[in-house]
Design a protein around this motif. Structure first.
Motif, PDB file in Angstrom:
ATOM      1  N   UNK A  67      -0.515   5.880  -4.286  1.00 37.32           N
ATOM      2  CA  UNK A  67      -1.602   4.917  -4.404  1.00 37.32           C
ATOM      3  C   UNK A  67      -2.071   4.484  -3.015  1.00 37.32           C
ATOM      4  N   UNK A  68      -3.390   4.434  -2.825  1.00 30.77           N
ATOM      5  CA  UNK A  68      -3.923   4.029  -1.538  1.00 30.77           C
ATOM      6  C   UNK A  68      -3.659   2.538  -1.299  1.00 30.77           C
ATOM      7  N   UNK A  69      -3.461   2.154  -0.035  1.00 33.71           N
ATOM      8  CA  UNK A  69      -3.244   0.729   0.244  1.00 33.71           C
ATOM      9  C   UNK A  69      -4.462  -0.100  -0.126  1.00 33.71           C
ATOM     10  N   UNK A  70      -4.212  -1.341  -0.463  1.00 35.55           N
ATOM     11  CA  UNK A  70      -5.300  -2.229  -0.848  1.00 35.55           C
ATOM     12  C   UNK A  70      -6.214  -2.447   0.359  1.00 35.55           C
ATOM     13  N   UNK A  71      -7.532  -2.301   0.183  1.00 33.98           N
ATOM     14  CA  UNK A  71      -8.457  -2.317   1.321  1.00 33.98           C
ATOM     15  C   UNK A  71      -8.817  -3.722   1.803  1.00 33.98           C
ATOM     16  N   UNK A  72      -7.840  -4.427   2.332  1.00 28.66           N
ATOM     17  CA  UNK A  72      -8.063  -5.806   2.766  1.00 28.66           C
ATOM     18  C   UNK A  72      -9.180  -5.910   3.797  1.00 28.66           C
ATOM     19  N   UNK A  73      -9.146  -5.019   4.794  1.00 28.80           N
ATOM     20  CA  UNK A  73     -10.130  -5.105   5.870  1.00 28.80           C
ATOM     21  C   UNK A  73     -11.550  -4.999   5.369  1.00 28.80           C
ATOM     22  N   UNK A  74     -11.816  -3.988   4.547  1.00 29.41           N
ATOM     23  CA  UNK A  74     -13.157  -3.797   4.019  1.00 29.41           C
ATOM     24  C   UNK A  74     -13.607  -4.948   3.161  1.00 29.41           C
ATOM     25  N   UNK A  75     -12.705  -5.473   2.324  1.00 29.36           N
ATOM     26  CA  UNK A  75     -13.074  -6.576   1.438  1.00 29.36           C
ATOM     27  C   UNK A  75     -13.324  -7.865   2.224  1.00 29.36           C
TER      28      UNK A  75
ATOM     29  N   UNK B 253     -17.473  -3.487  -3.738  1.00 24.12           N
ATOM     30  CA  UNK B 253     -16.067  -3.890  -3.793  1.00 24.12           C
ATOM     31  C   UNK B 253     -15.351  -3.197  -4.941  1.00 24.12           C
ATOM     32  N   UNK B 254     -16.049  -2.980  -6.053  1.00 24.08           N
ATOM     33  CA  UNK B 254     -15.434  -2.282  -7.189  1.00 24.08           C
ATOM     34  C   UNK B 254     -15.179  -0.813  -6.866  1.00 24.08           C
ATOM     35  N   UNK B 255     -16.069  -0.205  -6.062  1.00 26.10           N
ATOM     36  CA  UNK B 255     -15.880   1.192  -5.675  1.00 26.10           C
ATOM     37  C   UNK B 255     -14.708   1.378  -4.713  1.00 26.10           C
ATOM     38  N   UNK B 256     -14.293   0.316  -4.039  1.00 24.81           N
ATOM     39  CA  UNK B 256     -13.213   0.427  -3.059  1.00 24.81           C
ATOM     40  C   UNK B 256     -11.831   0.470  -3.697  1.00 24.81           C
ATOM     41  N   UNK B 257     -11.721   0.073  -4.962  1.00 28.26           N
ATOM     42  CA  UNK B 257     -10.406  -0.067  -5.591  1.00 28.26           C
ATOM     43  C   UNK B 257     -10.408   0.576  -6.973  1.00 28.26           C
ATOM     44  N   UNK B 258      -9.202   0.905  -7.513  1.00 32.45           N
ATOM     45  CA  UNK B 258      -9.124   1.360  -8.904  1.00 32.45           C
ATOM     46  C   UNK B 258      -9.438   0.224  -9.868  1.00 32.45           C
ATOM     47  N   UNK B 259      -9.716   0.574 -11.134  1.00 26.22           N
ATOM     48  CA  UNK B 259     -10.204  -0.407 -12.099  1.00 26.22           C
ATOM     49  C   UNK B 259      -9.261  -1.593 -12.266  1.00 26.22           C
ATOM     50  N   UNK B 260      -7.948  -1.344 -12.232  1.00 26.38           N
ATOM     51  CA  UNK B 260      -7.004  -2.435 -12.465  1.00 26.38           C
ATOM     52  C   UNK B 260      -7.000  -3.459 -11.330  1.00 26.38           C
ATOM     53  N   UNK B 261      -7.624  -3.137 -10.201  1.00 26.29           N
ATOM     54  CA  UNK B 261      -7.678  -4.066  -9.078  1.00 26.29           C
ATOM     55  C   UNK B 261      -9.071  -4.650  -8.859  1.00 26.29           C
ATOM     56  N   UNK B 262      -9.995  -4.358  -9.778  1.00 22.60           N
ATOM     57  CA  UNK B 262     -11.368  -4.835  -9.611  1.00 22.60           C
ATOM     58  C   UNK B 262     -11.426  -6.359  -9.549  1.00 22.60           C
ATOM     59  N   UNK B 263     -10.696  -7.043 -10.433  1.00 24.03           N
ATOM     60  CA  UNK B 263     -10.729  -8.502 -10.458  1.00 24.03           C
ATOM     61  C   UNK B 263     -10.317  -9.089  -9.122  1.00 24.03           C
ATOM     62  N   UNK B 264      -9.251  -8.543  -8.559  1.00 23.88           N
ATOM     63  CA  UNK B 264      -8.765  -9.020  -7.269  1.00 23.88           C
ATOM     64  C   UNK B 264      -9.791  -8.752  -6.169  1.00 23.88           C
ATOM     65  N   UNK B 265     -10.368  -7.556  -6.172  1.00 21.19           N
ATOM     66  CA  UNK B 265     -11.335  -7.185  -5.136  1.00 21.19           C
ATOM     67  C   UNK B 265     -12.590  -8.047  -5.224  1.00 21.19           C
ATOM     68  N   UNK B 266     -13.099  -8.251  -6.431  1.00 21.95           N
ATOM     69  CA  UNK B 266     -14.307  -9.062  -6.603  1.00 21.95           C
ATOM     70  C   UNK B 266     -14.042 -10.515  -6.210  1.00 21.95           C
TER      71      UNK B 266
END
Length: 399
Positions: free
Chosen positions: A1-9, A120-133
């Motif tokens: 799994x790719x690391x969570x994209x904190x910088x981009x978000x 932001x949704x494109x940066x993460x898998x679906x299960x992490x969309x809520x967190x990214x948004x």
């Protein structure tokens, strides 16, 4: 799994902070701008409406027009336009030039919001969309926590033009950060899969549309109703604080900071408590917002109750702009996320623009004390609309 994209978000969140601050600067400086421009407070409130209606009228067509432009490049470009619009607004010799600058900024803002949620949704898998948004839209809350109060304080100290010039310079810096630090995404793969295939075109000719469209539409209506209520009151919050609550003019920025800090608590609560249950969180926050605004309406002259209610309103409303786009991104299929974001932006800003107009009308007709009651009526309707979303969601999911 790719690391969570904190910088981009975080970069996206910063861009949201700058864009929302640019939009909301007039709310804390309404009396000063009214005096400086030689127009009434209700007419000055139209600067919020002009900005918002520019978003409404151009968000969807411009997002469609630029649908194949790389999202990264488009975000950088629209932030530059917002920056230039803010600088021109800060230098405007009269109300008409400032209004024109707000319209241009609003057009860029509409494209921005048509892209940023889906980005932001494109940066993460679906299960992490809520967190990214939640992280991305947290920049909007930060605008109320820091941006608007700081703009208000600077405006009181240096004149209302200084915050416009300052946010213009910061937005230019933000565009550079987007170019250097924001990861690229390939949004066009969803266009190719979802809008360019012969199979989907055949389905559309047969009248078969994406099954998530009805629930997306209902969420957008809900957004519009709640924002009409909120901005019929919040657009004129500075006059209300001064006129109805008796707050000294120099302390308006401090109270807006309190409201913003409360909103930050709401954003944290949205992610920590309701990330997996956005509908429940929205229902609770709408009810709590209604209760706090009711207290403001009845006890505006009581500083203890009124300031306490103002703080609770900030917490409760801080949840709403975080959970609504989360709910939208969960509801919309990947192929219509960009379009859903554009319609969401249209609904949100239609609410802002109409709310400012409605508030200005009732301000002139019935006075400041009528504005909380307008908000309460909208909240009641919003709760009713929210109660209808589960049935449409089940239908979209085939159950």
């Amino acid at each position: 799994m790719k690391p969570f994209p904190w910088g981009g978000l975080i970069v996206l969140s910063l861009a949201v902070f700058l864009s929302v601050t640019a939009e909301m600067i007039p709310t804390g400086l309404l009396p000063e701008m009214s005096a400086g421009l030689g127009v009434s407070e209700s007419q000055t409130g139209l600067l919020i409406s002009f900005f918002a209606f520019a978003v409404v009228l151009t968000s969807v067509p411009l997002t469609f027009l630029f649908r194949r432009v790389p999202r990264h490049l488009l975000l950088m470009f629209v932030l530059i336009v917002i920056a230039l619009g803010s600088v021109v607004g800060g230098l405007a010799p009269n109300f008409e030039v400032l209004a024109a600058a707000r319209i241009v900024s609003g057009m860029a803002h509409g494209v921005f919001w048509g892209v940023v949620g889906a980005y932001s949704a494109h940066l993460v898998p679906k299960e992490q969309i809520g967190r990214a948004v939640a992280i991305t839209t947290g920049g909007g809350t930060l605008a109320f926590v820091l941006g608007v109060p700081l703009a208000t304080t600077v405006g009181h100290a240096l004149g209302w033009r200084a915050p416009f010039l300052g946010i213009g310079a910061l937005a230019l810096l933000g565009s550079v950060m987007i170019w250097m630090l924001l990861p690229r995404v390939d949004h066009r793969k969803h266009l190719e899969v979802s809008t360019d295939t012969a199979a989907l075109r055949r389905e559309r000719r047969r009248g078969k549309l994406d099954p998530t469209i009805p629930v997306v539409a209902l969420i957008c209506v809900l957004v519009a109703v709640v924002m009409i209520g909120n901005y019929s009151f919040y657009t004129y919050i500075a006059p209300f604080l001064i006129g109805s609550m008796g707050v000294p003019e120099g302390q308006v920025g401090l109270l807006l900071l309190v409201y913003g800090l409360a909103g930050a608590i709401g954003v944290f609560a949205a992610g920590a408590l309701f990330g997996r249950r956005p509908a429940t969180g929205l229902m609770i926050s709408l009810a709590a917002t209604g209760a706090s605004v009711l207290l403001l309406a009845v006890f505006a002259a009581n500083p203890v109750i009124a300031i306490g209610a103002f703080f609770v309103w900030g917490i409760a409303f801080g949840v709403i702009p975080t959970l609504l786009p989360t709910r939208l991104m969960h509801a919309a299929s990947p192929g219509i996320r960009d379009s859903a974001s554009a319609f969401y932006s249209t609904a949100f800003n239609a609410g802002i623009g109409i709310g400012a107009l409605v508030g200005g009308f009732f301000l002139d007709a019935l006075g400041l004390d009528s504005l909380p009651w307008i908000y309460l009526g909208a909240l009641v309707l919003g709760i009713a609309l929210l109660a209808a979303t589960p049935a449409l969601t089940r239908r979209a999911q085939g159950g």
